[in-house]
Design an enzyme around this catalytic site. Structure first.
Site, PDB file in Angstrom:
ATOM      1  N   GLN A 160       0.847  -1.186   0.000  1.00  0.00           N
ATOM      2  CA  GLN A 160       0.000   0.000   0.000  1.00  0.00           C
ATOM      3  C   GLN A 160       0.886   1.241   0.000  1.00  0.00           C
ATOM      4  O   GLN A 160       2.068   1.182   0.352  1.00  0.00           O
ATOM      5  CB  GLN A 160      -0.958   0.008   1.178  1.00  0.00           C
ATOM      6  CG  GLN A 160      -0.325   0.043   2.554  1.00  0.00           C
ATOM      7  CD  GLN A 160      -1.348  -0.245   3.650  1.00  0.00           C
ATOM      8  OE1 GLN A 160      -2.107  -1.219   3.585  1.00  0.00           O
ATOM      9  NE2 GLN A 160      -1.392   0.624   4.663  1.00  0.00           N
ATOM     10  N   LYS A 175       5.807   3.376  -0.735  1.00  0.00           N
ATOM     11  CA  LYS A 175       5.161   2.080  -0.981  1.00  0.00           C
ATOM     12  C   LYS A 175       5.709   1.058   0.015  1.00  0.00           C
ATOM     13  O   LYS A 175       6.917   0.815   0.070  1.00  0.00           O
ATOM     14  CB  LYS A 175       5.423   1.617  -2.414  1.00  0.00           C
ATOM     15  CG  LYS A 175       4.693   0.337  -2.790  1.00  0.00           C
ATOM     16  CD  LYS A 175       4.832   0.038  -4.273  1.00  0.00           C
ATOM     17  CE  LYS A 175       4.036  -1.212  -4.660  1.00  0.00           C
ATOM     18  NZ  LYS A 175       4.108  -1.486  -6.110  1.00  0.00           N
ATOM     19  N   ASP A 268       0.398  -4.949 -15.766  1.00  0.00           N
ATOM     20  CA  ASP A 268      -0.670  -4.924 -14.756  1.00  0.00           C
ATOM     21  C   ASP A 268      -1.496  -3.639 -14.859  1.00  0.00           C
ATOM     22  O   ASP A 268      -1.654  -2.912 -13.875  1.00  0.00           O
ATOM     23  CB  ASP A 268      -0.058  -5.052 -13.362  1.00  0.00           C
ATOM     24  CG  ASP A 268      -1.040  -5.636 -12.352  1.00  0.00           C
ATOM     25  OD1 ASP A 268      -2.099  -6.141 -12.780  1.00  0.00           O
ATOM     26  OD2 ASP A 268      -0.765  -5.593 -11.150  1.00  0.00           O
TER      27      ASP A 268
END
Length: 479
Positions: A160, A175, A268
């Site tokens: 996160q 991060k 992604d």
């Protein structure tokens, strides 16, 4: 039926006996919950398997009642799978997100249910975040940052992101990996491998081992944040010449550049990783591409064959479609391969996908065929190069965004792809040319092809404008 039930009961007995032995032979630690994770996965696998084996016992095949019941079983199983991913978190959510993108392979009940994992990844607590930073960097938050926002800007399957301010005044995005993800990932992959082998033993047509092989290869890369940083720097330099105005059209342009020209592909692009923002200086809309952990490097020969395949698909050149599908490993399943790559029906592929608009009935046909040809699709995915699997996933995620924005299969996307294919092929031919004269010829031919595409794009825009409609209406009277 009895044979299937015997297999399930044998599997369940083995699962619980193994779990019990594991618990007995190891001291139970709150920081090591692999047994619990395995138990959840095993229980879910058994419940789903029993449901599929017993649900259709008294229903006649291929009746309206059969298909309605099958849809309900699909939905129940998808919800169980989603709940398992949310409970085990980490690697399970990552794989669940991948499954949610397999529109060409899984029933709609699965993909629509698992797609929520892109936006509903669980968050780690502030205490857990502090512990991860303390273990990795050996310092407290106050030693590293002036301020650190408690509420994350976003949460994903493996990490996160928090907004923070450094002691030199710079505002940064931090991060942080979820706790235990690194430690549990290899064990989770083993759990998935065992479960998939068990399901394949029960249902021989179910062949998804390629999914585990991809996870084994890609997960360590996604957990390596130094690798992610290098990828982010590389792609920033690679795409520095783009300044975007529309999201969907230029998202496709950006990915065409990565796939066909550079062979270095962000794999992604789900909605949580593609943000749209307004530039504070120019006021123009920009695309922000996040999460650079997973990139696919395409081998030159593969990239060029994939480029030639798309040129053939856009033009409706069926001999080219067959030839380059064979070179990409599809074998006698080249027709199915063309449909999977494009997410279009065989009728649209034959006509040339750039000339046939996507319809709701075509989408329904594709989903029905996906269920019907599941064994062949599984065989195809086990047959093609591993590079292709991530490209197929990327294609599906991009199509999902285009479908949401109602720009799927637009003429501009095919023109942008064609431009990149022309540039890629010209670059390859120049690298092979032995004389400056030949290189000039190749460059001139490239310029002519690109100019032709630009003129065609201008014509399409003009014909779709009010002026174009007015001229079209005026022509009969002039005649």
């Amino acid at each position: 039926m009895a044979g299937h039930l015997l297999k399930v009961s044998s599997l369940a007995t083995a699962v619980f006996a193994t779990s019990g032995f594991y618990l007995y032979s190891r001291p139970l630690s709150l920081n090591d919950l692999s047994v619990v994770r395995f138990g959840r996965a095993a229980t879910t696998t058994v419940l789903i398997s029993v449901d599929y084996i017993t649900a259709f016992k008294h229903v006649e095949y291929d009746t309206e009642e059969y298909w309605a019941l099958k849809s309900k079983v699909h939905l129940r199983s998808a919800e169980r799978l989603r709940d398992l991913c949310c409970a085990n978190r980490g690697t399970f959510i990552k794989v669940g997100q991948h499954l949610g993108a397999l529109d060409y392979l899984l029933p709609e009940e699965y993909t629509s249910t698992l797609k929520v994992l892109h936006s509903q990844a669980p968050q780690s607590s502030m205490e857990e975040i502090q512990q991860v930073i303390r273990e990795d960097l050996g310092k407290e938050l106050s030693e590293l940052f002036v301020s650190f926002e408690v509420k994350p800007q976003g949460a994903a399957s493996l990490a996160q992101v928090h907004k923070a301010v450094l002691h030199d005044g710079r505002t940064v995005a931090i991060k942080v990996q979820h706790p235990k993800v690194q430690k549990q990932s290899s064990r989770d992959i083993v759990i998935m491998e065992v479960m998939l082998k068990a399901v394949h033993w029960l249902f021989p047509n179910f062949a998804f081992m390629w999914l585990v092989e991809e996870a084994k290869k890609n997960l360590p890369l996604e957990l390596d944040f130094l690798n992610e940083g290098h990828n982010a720097e590389k792609v920033a330099n690679m795409l520095a010449h783009f300044s975007f105005l529309k999201i969907s059209e230029n998202l496709g342009k950006m990915y065409s550049e990565m796939i066909f020209v550079h062979g270095f592909v962000h794999c992604d692009p789900h909605p949580g990783n593609v943000l749209v923002r307004k530039c504070p200086r120019s006021g123009k809309t920009q695309i922000a591409l996040l999460d650079h952990g997973l990139y696919q490097v395409l081998q030159p020969a593969f990239r060029l064959d994939y480029c030639r395949l798309w040129q053939a698909l856009i033009k409706g050149d069926m001999s080219g479609v067959e030839r380059y599908s064979l070179r990409l490993g599809a074998g006698d399943l080249y027709a199915l391969f063309a449909c999977v790559v494009t997410s279009r029906s065989w009728t649209a592929v034959n006509a040339g996908i750039s000339s046939v608009p996507v319809t709701r009935s075509e989408d329904v046909e594709i989903r029905n065929n996906a269920s019907q040809y599941l064994p062949q699709i599984s065989e195809l995915l086990n047959r093609v190069p591993r590079q292709m699997l991530l490209l197929l996933k990327t294609n599906d995620l991009l199509r999902g965004i285009e479908t949401t924005l109602q720009t799927r299969a637009s003429s501009s996307s095919f023109i942008n792809m064609s431009r990149c294919c022309v540039r890629a092929m010209a670059r390859h031919r120049r690298s092979k040319a032995r004389s400056w004269r030949r290189r000039i010829q190749i460059t001139l031919a490239e310029c002519v092809d690109l100019w032709t595409l630009t003129m065609y794009e201008v014509f399409l825009r003009l014909s779709g404008s009010p002026l174009g409609h007015w001229l079209t209406a005026l022509l009969p009277f002039l005649h």
